[in-house]
Design a protein around this motif. Structure first.
Motif, PDB file in Angstrom:
ATOM      1  N   LEU A  52       0.834  -1.203   0.000  1.00  0.00           N
ATOM      2  CA  LEU A  52       0.000   0.000   0.000  1.00  0.00           C
ATOM      3  C   LEU A  52       0.872   1.258   0.000  1.00  0.00           C
ATOM      4  N   ALA A  53       1.887   1.270   0.833  1.00  0.00           N
ATOM      5  CA  ALA A  53       2.763   2.445   0.912  1.00  0.00           C
ATOM      6  C   ALA A  53       3.512   2.648  -0.412  1.00  0.00           C
ATOM      7  N   LEU A  54       3.976   1.564  -1.014  1.00  0.00           N
ATOM      8  CA  LEU A  54       4.708   1.673  -2.284  1.00  0.00           C
ATOM      9  C   LEU A  54       3.805   2.207  -3.390  1.00  0.00           C
ATOM     10  N   THR A  55       2.589   1.683  -3.486  1.00  0.00           N
ATOM     11  CA  THR A  55       1.695   2.162  -4.543  1.00  0.00           C
ATOM     12  C   THR A  55       1.265   3.606  -4.278  1.00  0.00           C
ATOM     13  N   SER A  56       1.012   3.956  -3.019  1.00  0.00           N
ATOM     14  CA  SER A  56       0.646   5.341  -2.671  1.00  0.00           C
ATOM     15  C   SER A  56       1.710   6.329  -3.120  1.00  0.00           C
ATOM     16  N   LEU A  57       2.946   5.958  -2.871  1.00  0.00           N
ATOM     17  CA  LEU A  57       4.070   6.823  -3.219  1.00  0.00           C
ATOM     18  C   LEU A  57       4.018   7.183  -4.703  1.00  0.00           C
ATOM     19  N   GLY A  58       3.760   6.192  -5.545  1.00  0.00           N
ATOM     20  CA  GLY A  58       3.706   6.436  -6.986  1.00  0.00           C
ATOM     21  C   GLY A  58       2.440   7.160  -7.414  1.00  0.00           C
TER      22      GLY A  58
END
Lengths: 205, 205
Positions: free
Chosen positions: B163-169
């Protein structure tokens, strides 16, 4: 910009009726977008007559500006309340991110409006809001710099990590809640750990 | 869901005229929001007559669905093209996040539409889009799990880091470009390093 309480002079009418209209407008703006929402519909959602909004907000834009001001101040206030500069940068970042994430999870109607619906603001109003946003960013920048100075944190460019930290919290308002992540407090704790990794905190991992 | 090329059977009309209309619609949707945009206005931006959209898209919703399908496939294709499962999880994550971030920076009109303007989709159409989104998420989940299995990564819950990785992008499409961060390649590199920190990669820091 400062984080003082909202008042009529700042574009946020202080009456209870005006506050109720802002809350109703947030729901309508968040559900269908600012563009399609009408003040008539916002009044109707409160059982008010079509013209009931105008004594409080002359235009739909002034209503959006009041919501944007109130929302951005609320985020900044939540952040400043959580941040105790007397504590270690690690503890400060943990508290600040948890507060920031929790705010975006718990206030997602207004959060969505203030993060994704601002293009309709006049240039002057947008500039005022941008000032509040810079003040929010500055809290994270200061904590990151304090951590770098004390040797607790280790990262490359402070503006990049600040951007990543704020993105992490802001994006919560887009998706929260989902099945596996529907508890604001748990998410706040988990994201605080991720934030510490982002700045390369010694205690993290 | 698969990442095959778009075709008429999937709701993405293949003709050049239909593709031009999608591109024009993205600009209008991104600028003023889906709700306020009209097919008449989209046609006008191409110098076409008011009814020119209908032979290609019967409704504004079908145009949004075509854009959403095309956009989500494009992200997924970019991700799958960047991800080589034969490489180490560290190299895979670096390449995948860089590609994901670069896509959201370089394609921000369609990115904004597909990340923030989907509430108008019918339930059936939304379900199809959700399938494409899950396929994108799965790429990051698989890389994170491969890294945990090999001992290269160390993190708590895989769904939280994903979730954090996709949010960042995704959040890149909201703000890019800003003064200090206006180069998509630089941002992609910087965020790849941050992604490695998020998963606790051994090589990071």
């Amino acid at each position: 910009m400062t984080a003082t309480a909202p008042g009529p002079a700042d574009g946020v009418p202080g009456s209870k009726a005006a506050a109720r209209i802002r809350r109703a407008a947030c729901e309508v703006f968040a559900a269908k977008g600012y563009g399609l929402a009408t003040t008539r519909e916002i009044a109707a959602s409160l059982g008010m007559s079509p013209g009931a909004v105008y004594p409080h907000y002359k235009t739909k834009e002034s209503l959006l500006f009041a919501i944007a001001t109130e929302g951005h101040r609320a985020v900044l206030d939540a952040l400043l309340a959580a941040d105790d500069p007397a504590r270690s940068p690690t503890e400060r970042l943990r508290a600040a991110i948890a507060s920031f994430v929790r705010w975006h999870a718990e206030n997602r109607a207004i959060a969505r409006v203030i993060q994704y619906e601002l293009r309709a603001l006049t240039d002057d109003h947008f500039e005022l809001i941008a000032g509040l946003r810079r003040a929010t960013t500055r809290v994270f920048t200061e904590i990151a710099e304090a951590g770098a100075a004390s040797g607790e944190f280790s990262f490359g460019d402070v503006s990049t990590v600040t951007l990543a930290l704020t993105s992490l919290g802001i994006d919560v308002s887009r998706w929260f809640p989902v099945r596996n992540h529907a508890d604001a407090d748990d998410l706040a704790d988990d994201y605080a750990e991720i934030a510490l990794r982002i700045v390369g905190a010694r205690a993290a991992r």
